[in-house]
Each structure stands twice: as structure tokens, then as C-alpha cells.
Write a protein that holds these residues in place. Sequence first.
Motif, PDB file in Angstrom:
ATOM      1  N   UNK A   1      -8.413   1.636   4.392  1.00 48.15           N
ATOM      2  CA  UNK A   1      -8.849   2.140   3.090  1.00 48.15           C
ATOM      3  C   UNK A   1      -8.273   3.503   2.749  1.00 48.15           C
ATOM      4  N   UNK A   2      -8.189   4.416   3.701  1.00 50.12           N
ATOM      5  CA  UNK A   2      -7.748   5.780   3.401  1.00 50.12           C
ATOM      6  C   UNK A   2      -6.322   6.052   3.848  1.00 50.12           C
ATOM      7  N   UNK A   3      -5.495   5.060   3.967  1.00 50.10           N
ATOM      8  CA  UNK A   3      -4.105   5.240   4.362  1.00 50.10           C
ATOM      9  C   UNK A   3      -3.301   5.729   3.167  1.00 50.10           C
ATOM     10  N   UNK A   4      -2.378   6.689   3.388  1.00 48.12           N
ATOM     11  CA  UNK A   4      -1.548   7.134   2.260  1.00 48.12           C
ATOM     12  C   UNK A   4      -0.619   6.002   1.826  1.00 48.12           C
ATOM     13  N   UNK A   5      -0.400   5.951   0.558  1.00 45.88           N
ATOM     14  CA  UNK A   5       0.451   4.883   0.040  1.00 45.88           C
ATOM     15  C   UNK A   5       1.915   5.223   0.306  1.00 45.88           C
ATOM     16  N   UNK A   6       2.686   4.202   0.568  1.00 49.01           N
ATOM     17  CA  UNK A   6       4.110   4.382   0.830  1.00 49.01           C
ATOM     18  C   UNK A   6       4.835   4.390  -0.504  1.00 49.01           C
ATOM     19  N   UNK A   7       5.609   5.464  -0.798  1.00 50.41           N
ATOM     20  CA  UNK A   7       6.297   5.496  -2.090  1.00 50.41           C
ATOM     21  C   UNK A   7       7.401   4.443  -2.137  1.00 50.41           C
ATOM     22  N   UNK A   8       7.570   3.884  -3.297  1.00 52.00           N
ATOM     23  CA  UNK A   8       8.606   2.880  -3.497  1.00 52.00           C
ATOM     24  C   UNK A   8       9.966   3.566  -3.537  1.00 52.00           C
ATOM     25  N   UNK A   9      10.984   2.962  -2.916  1.00 48.46           N
ATOM     26  CA  UNK A   9      12.313   3.577  -2.979  1.00 48.46           C
ATOM     27  C   UNK A   9      12.835   3.525  -4.413  1.00 48.46           C
ATOM     28  N   UNK A  10      13.455   4.625  -4.801  1.00 48.82           N
ATOM     29  CA  UNK A  10      13.996   4.690  -6.158  1.00 48.82           C
ATOM     30  C   UNK A  10      15.509   4.538  -6.102  1.00 48.82           C
TER      31      UNK A  10
ATOM     32  N   UNK B   1     -12.806  -6.749   3.847  1.00 47.12           N
ATOM     33  CA  UNK B   1     -12.036  -5.510   3.740  1.00 47.12           C
ATOM     34  C   UNK B   1     -12.023  -4.816   5.092  1.00 47.12           C
ATOM     35  N   UNK B   2     -10.835  -4.377   5.530  1.00 45.42           N
ATOM     36  CA  UNK B   2     -10.686  -3.652   6.787  1.00 45.42           C
ATOM     37  C   UNK B   2     -10.853  -2.160   6.496  1.00 45.42           C
ATOM     38  N   UNK B   3     -11.886  -1.506   7.057  1.00 50.63           N
ATOM     39  CA  UNK B   3     -12.134  -0.098   6.741  1.00 50.63           C
ATOM     40  C   UNK B   3     -11.025   0.843   7.208  1.00 50.63           C
TER      41      UNK B   3
END
Length: 140
Positions: free
Chosen positions: A95-104, A90-92
Amino acid sequence: MLLGILLTVHVIVCVALIAVVLLQRSEGGALGMGGGNTGFMTARGAGDLLTRTTWILGSIFFLLSLTLTILAGQERGSSSVVDRIKVQGIDPSTLNQPSVPQPTAPAVPSDAPAPLTAPTPQVRSPFEGPAQAPAAPSNP
């Protein structure tokens, strides 16, 4: 193999312990059901035998429980949950990167009617007296 045999003996000891405890005469008179002289095991010697048997079966039960716990722990090995997960891969920094929202997909207009909305609730305080009706708008 040993674990299965010990487990079978453990179940047999449990059933025997339950039977011996249920055979004993009630001395507390719980719920008004005290043991009278009409029971089939009323002699003092029978009570001593049942008490001794209960102690022996109880000791065997606890020893078997302890042995089964130790053997089951050794059979699983000394691996922990952290050892089973690939923690080193696991790359530390990710770990705390904000998730990218999926395009709707854009909303497709349809001929369906607009959804119903509930009226706005009005809160009336019992300390302010009777509620007054809102004034009707006047048109000149």
C-alpha cells in the motif's frame, strides 16, 4: 412495489399540503400584504378547518417520509461500502510503496523556435523612494 406506491402517495400529500398552506390567510402581514376581509375564506370556521388540515397533512408527510427512509434502507440491505470492496484481497505491504515513474521518451530536437519567456518582475518598495535605473555597463 410498496416503495413506489408510498412515493406516489407522498407526492400527492406534498401537493395537497402546499395547496392548503397557500390557501391560508396571512396573519403576519408580510411585505404589507395582510389578509383583509375581501378574501373568499374569511370565516373563522374556514381558518380552523385549514389549520386542522395542515396539521393532518403535515403529520402524514412526516410519517411517510420516515417510512420511505426506513424501507429504502432495508431494501438496500445491510451491506456497507467496506463489504462491497474486496478488502481481504489487498496486500498491506504494497500500500505505501513509492510509485515507479514511467520512462519518458527523449526530447526530439525540432526546428521550432524556443518558447518566449517573460521578463523578470522588479519589485519597488514605496518606502525606499523613487526607483533608480540600473547602471549601464561601461565598455573601455
